[in-house]
Design a protein around this motif. Structure first.
Motif, PDB file in Angstrom:
ATOM      1  N   ILE A  32      -8.595 -36.005  21.645  1.00  0.00           N
ATOM      2  CA  ILE A  32      -8.123 -37.021  22.584  1.00  0.00           C
ATOM      3  C   ILE A  32      -9.202 -37.327  23.616  1.00  0.00           C
ATOM      4  O   ILE A  32      -9.427 -38.474  23.986  1.00  0.00           O
ATOM      5  CB  ILE A  32      -6.833 -36.545  23.290  1.00  0.00           C
ATOM      6  CG1 ILE A  32      -5.710 -36.389  22.274  1.00  0.00           C
ATOM      7  CG2 ILE A  32      -6.412 -37.513  24.365  1.00  0.00           C
ATOM      8  CD1 ILE A  32      -4.510 -35.663  22.810  1.00  0.00           C
ATOM      9  N   GLY A  33      -9.901 -36.273  24.034  1.00  0.00           N
ATOM     10  CA  GLY A  33     -10.956 -36.455  25.009  1.00  0.00           C
ATOM     11  C   GLY A  33     -12.061 -37.358  24.496  1.00  0.00           C
ATOM     12  O   GLY A  33     -12.568 -38.207  25.227  1.00  0.00           O
ATOM     13  N   GLU A  34     -12.398 -37.194  23.220  1.00  0.00           N
ATOM     14  CA  GLU A  34     -13.441 -38.050  22.662  1.00  0.00           C
ATOM     15  C   GLU A  34     -13.001 -39.509  22.645  1.00  0.00           C
ATOM     16  O   GLU A  34     -13.763 -40.412  22.989  1.00  0.00           O
ATOM     17  CB  GLU A  34     -13.784 -37.587  21.248  1.00  0.00           C
ATOM     18  CG  GLU A  34     -14.885 -36.540  21.271  1.00  0.00           C
ATOM     19  CD  GLU A  34     -14.980 -35.763  19.981  1.00  0.00           C
ATOM     20  OE1 GLU A  34     -14.407 -36.196  18.969  1.00  0.00           O
ATOM     21  OE2 GLU A  34     -15.626 -34.706  20.004  1.00  0.00           O
ATOM     22  N   GLU A  35     -11.733 -39.712  22.267  1.00  0.00           N
ATOM     23  CA  GLU A  35     -11.233 -41.090  22.247  1.00  0.00           C
ATOM     24  C   GLU A  35     -11.196 -41.673  23.653  1.00  0.00           C
ATOM     25  O   GLU A  35     -11.551 -42.829  23.877  1.00  0.00           O
ATOM     26  CB  GLU A  35      -9.830 -41.124  21.637  1.00  0.00           C
ATOM     27  CG  GLU A  35      -9.864 -40.984  20.131  1.00  0.00           C
ATOM     28  CD  GLU A  35      -8.570 -40.455  19.569  1.00  0.00           C
ATOM     29  OE1 GLU A  35      -7.542 -40.535  20.266  1.00  0.00           O
ATOM     30  OE2 GLU A  35      -8.577 -39.949  18.433  1.00  0.00           O
ATOM     31  N   LEU A  36     -10.782 -40.831  24.586  1.00  0.00           N
ATOM     32  CA  LEU A  36     -10.679 -41.284  25.974  1.00  0.00           C
ATOM     33  C   LEU A  36     -12.037 -41.683  26.507  1.00  0.00           C
ATOM     34  O   LEU A  36     -12.187 -42.721  27.163  1.00  0.00           O
ATOM     35  CB  LEU A  36     -10.097 -40.149  26.823  1.00  0.00           C
ATOM     36  CG  LEU A  36      -9.638 -40.498  28.214  1.00  0.00           C
ATOM     37  CD1 LEU A  36      -8.435 -41.398  28.132  1.00  0.00           C
ATOM     38  CD2 LEU A  36      -9.284 -39.248  28.983  1.00  0.00           C
ATOM     39  N   SER A  37     -13.069 -40.870  26.196  1.00  0.00           N
ATOM     40  CA  SER A  37     -14.366 -41.226  26.757  1.00  0.00           C
ATOM     41  C   SER A  37     -14.937 -42.463  26.080  1.00  0.00           C
ATOM     42  O   SER A  37     -15.596 -43.269  26.736  1.00  0.00           O
ATOM     43  CB  SER A  37     -15.348 -40.058  26.706  1.00  0.00           C
ATOM     44  OG  SER A  37     -15.252 -39.374  25.522  1.00  0.00           O
ATOM     45  N   ALA A  38     -14.631 -42.636  24.786  1.00  0.00           N
ATOM     46  CA  ALA A  38     -15.076 -43.865  24.133  1.00  0.00           C
ATOM     47  C   ALA A  38     -14.431 -45.074  24.788  1.00  0.00           C
ATOM     48  O   ALA A  38     -15.091 -46.086  25.071  1.00  0.00           O
ATOM     49  CB  ALA A  38     -14.734 -43.823  22.651  1.00  0.00           C
ATOM     50  N   ALA A  39     -13.125 -44.950  25.080  1.00  0.00           N
ATOM     51  CA  ALA A  39     -12.416 -46.063  25.712  1.00  0.00           C
ATOM     52  C   ALA A  39     -12.971 -46.356  27.099  1.00  0.00           C
ATOM     53  O   ALA A  39     -13.142 -47.504  27.497  1.00  0.00           O
ATOM     54  CB  ALA A  39     -10.927 -45.730  25.802  1.00  0.00           C
ATOM     55  N   ALA A  40     -13.273 -45.266  27.831  1.00  0.00           N
ATOM     56  CA  ALA A  40     -13.764 -45.459  29.192  1.00  0.00           C
ATOM     57  C   ALA A  40     -15.155 -46.069  29.189  1.00  0.00           C
ATOM     58  O   ALA A  40     -15.475 -46.898  30.038  1.00  0.00           O
ATOM     59  CB  ALA A  40     -13.769 -44.124  29.931  1.00  0.00           C
ATOM     60  N   LEU A  41     -15.966 -45.664  28.207  1.00  0.00           N
ATOM     61  CA  LEU A  41     -17.336 -46.188  28.172  1.00  0.00           C
ATOM     62  C   LEU A  41     -17.345 -47.681  27.875  1.00  0.00           C
ATOM     63  O   LEU A  41     -18.149 -48.428  28.419  1.00  0.00           O
ATOM     64  CB  LEU A  41     -18.164 -45.438  27.124  1.00  0.00           C
ATOM     65  CG  LEU A  41     -18.516 -44.002  27.495  1.00  0.00           C
ATOM     66  CD1 LEU A  41     -19.297 -43.343  26.392  1.00  0.00           C
ATOM     67  CD2 LEU A  41     -19.292 -43.955  28.799  1.00  0.00           C
ATOM     68  N   THR A  42     -16.425 -48.124  27.005  1.00  0.00           N
ATOM     69  CA  THR A  42     -16.377 -49.554  26.721  1.00  0.00           C
ATOM     70  C   THR A  42     -15.977 -50.348  27.961  1.00  0.00           C
ATOM     71  O   THR A  42     -16.225 -51.542  28.042  1.00  0.00           O
ATOM     72  CB  THR A  42     -15.375 -49.883  25.610  1.00  0.00           C
ATOM     73  OG1 THR A  42     -14.113 -49.360  25.994  1.00  0.00           O
ATOM     74  CG2 THR A  42     -15.779 -49.289  24.290  1.00  0.00           C
ATOM     75  N   ARG A  43     -15.366 -49.675  28.913  1.00  0.00           N
ATOM     76  CA  ARG A  43     -15.006 -50.376  30.148  1.00  0.00           C
ATOM     77  C   ARG A  43     -16.037 -50.166  31.242  1.00  0.00           C
ATOM     78  O   ARG A  43     -15.769 -50.407  32.412  1.00  0.00           O
ATOM     79  CB  ARG A  43     -13.644 -49.902  30.641  1.00  0.00           C
ATOM     80  CG  ARG A  43     -12.562 -50.302  29.678  1.00  0.00           C
ATOM     81  CD  ARG A  43     -11.232 -49.756  30.096  1.00  0.00           C
ATOM     82  NE  ARG A  43     -10.299 -49.857  28.974  1.00  0.00           N
ATOM     83  CZ  ARG A  43      -9.083 -49.383  29.009  1.00  0.00           C
ATOM     84  NH1 ARG A  43      -8.652 -48.773  30.093  1.00  0.00           N
ATOM     85  NH2 ARG A  43      -8.291 -49.495  27.982  1.00  0.00           N
TER      86      ARG A  43
END
Lengths: 239, 193
Positions: free
Chosen positions: A191-202
């Motif tokens: 989940i953390g990996e997905e979260l950081s990917a999402a945050a980086l795109t923003r």
């Protein structure tokens, strides 16, 4: 986990600044964990203990707030009336029951209120106003966002264990740790990996100033609650 | 590899701080039984060893442990612990961070020692029990009644602070080994580490 549904009947709620909520959380925790039923605490402690009740009520969480009201009322009256009149083992048991509940439950419920009614973006906006560095703001907001996730994953793990008839603990206390923590860590890492990917795109972590859509600021309700909690805290500290 | 913490690292710090706190809190709840309070400095780092060791494999940059310590101390402040814990929390996490850095966040001995030092922040939470002893026990006596206060006073003589420090270090080292074993048994196989 019911988080605040954005847009829906927000008008009926008391709009509070995240900073106000943090001050209230601090006050509730300091006063109630400090404990004691001497002097002015007789008034201040129950007053602050019922603060989460009022706030939950204002969020239209009726079931939860009433349950909390009954529970904390019972624990407080137990502490106020029974503990001083019993001796020995009964006293110790009463102390453990009432003490544990009056100290920790209001803080937990208050924490639940803060986390469930504040959007992470609002938190970030508030912490930026407090001029905290990004290296504190980002982990702190991720952490707050993550508590409900940990809880949800944990109950999912319990379900899975029950379904397969595995009972942790018993003969091997270490197994409890292993059976619970390892799957929990496995999924949180994902989940953390997905979260950081999402945050980086923003655009998180880029050296530009990020804009924030949330308008936070102190209103009349904030003033009221801030004055009440500050007065309570000061009175409690002085007397 | 980039030496500075980037956004991804900061997010990882947040996630693992959340897990550490949950494990810590769940273990800490048993401290309400007066005798168990004595075992807390040992149990908490022991139980938190698994998430901590995994955390160390995910970031490996200076500042990771310090930020975790600062955030944990801030949380402790928010949950009503005395402000002293902020100072001890920052001090011990920074010291632990420096020790781990000296081994490049890879050398086992430095990780183990660093975690043992970092775990002393838990002892920092208990400092009021010893330094501000009189006022602390007065407040406990009025809040919890005489039986609890006497029990607590009887089982916490002043030299216990030293025992706590040793216990926390021992718990941390054991926890580190536990974490290492768990990493080897589960996470390496799953390809996470």
């Amino acid at each position: 986990m019911d988080t605040a549904a954005p847009g829906k009947n927000t008008a009926a709620r008391i709009p509070l600044d995240p900073r106000t909520k943090l001050v209230m959380l601090l006050a509730v925790n300091i006063v109630l964990l400090g404990g004691g039923f001497s002097g002015i605490s007789v008034i201040i402690r129950p007053m602050l203990a019922f603060l989460p009740f009022i706030l939950l009520l204002s969020e239209k969480k009726y079931g939860k707030s009433v349950m909390y009201f009954i529970f904390i009322g019972a624990a407080l009256s137990c502490e106020g009336f029974l503990v001083g009149r019993t001796q020995g083992l009964l006293n110790l048991l009463l102390v453990i029951f009432s003490g544990l509940n009056t100290r920790f439950v209001p803080g937990l419920v208050m924490g639940y209120y803060v986390v469930s009614t504040t959007k992470i973006a609002e938190f970030i906006a508030a912490m930026e106003r407090l001029h905290l560095p990004q290296s504190i703001i980002i982990p702190f907001s991720v952490m707050l966002r993550f508590f409900p996730t940990v809880r949800a994953e944990n109950s999912a793990i319990s379900d899975a264990m029950r379904m397969r008839g595995i009972q942790a603990g018993g003969k091997r206390p270490g197994a409890l740790l292993e059976y619970r923590l390892v799957p929990l860590l496995m999924c949180t890492v994902k989940i953390g990996e997905e979260l950081s990917a999402a945050a980086l795109t923003r655009g998180l972590g880029k050296p530009v100033k990020r804009t924030n859509i949330c308008s936070i600021g102190f209103g009349a309700a904030d003033c009221f609650f801030l004055v009440v909690t500050t007065c309570a805290l000061l009175l409690w500290a002085v007397f | 590899m980039d030496k500075k913490l980037n956004a991804k690292d900061l997010i990882n710090i947040g996630i693992f701080t959340a897990i550490y706190f949950v494990v810590f809190f769940a273990t800490g709840m048993t401290g309400y039984i007066p005798v168990m309070l004595l075992a807390l400095p040992f149990l908490c780092p022991l139980a938190a060893g698994i998430p901590f060791m995994l955390f160390l494999t995910r970031v490996r940059k200076f500042g990771m442990v310090s930020i975790m310590g600062i955030i944990l101390s801030l949380l402790m402040m928010l949950t009503g612990h005395p402000w002293v814990c902020l100072l001890t929390g920052i001090f011990f996490s920074l010291a632990g961070d420096l020790i781990m850095k000296s081994g490049g966040y890879r050398k086992w001995i430095s990780l183990c020692a660093g975690y043992a030092v970092f775990s002393q922040w838990i002892v920092g939470l208990m400092i009021p029990l010893f330094i501000m002893r009189d006022t602390y026990f007065a407040s406990i006596r009025s809040g919890y009644g005489d039986t609890y206060a006497d029990t607590l006073m009887a089982i916490t003589p002043a030299w216990l602070l030293g025992v706590f420090i040793v216990l926390a270090a021992a718990g941390a080292i054991l926890g580190a080994y536990l974490g290492k074993a768990a990493l080897k048994k589960h996470f390496k196989r799953a390809g996470i580490v």
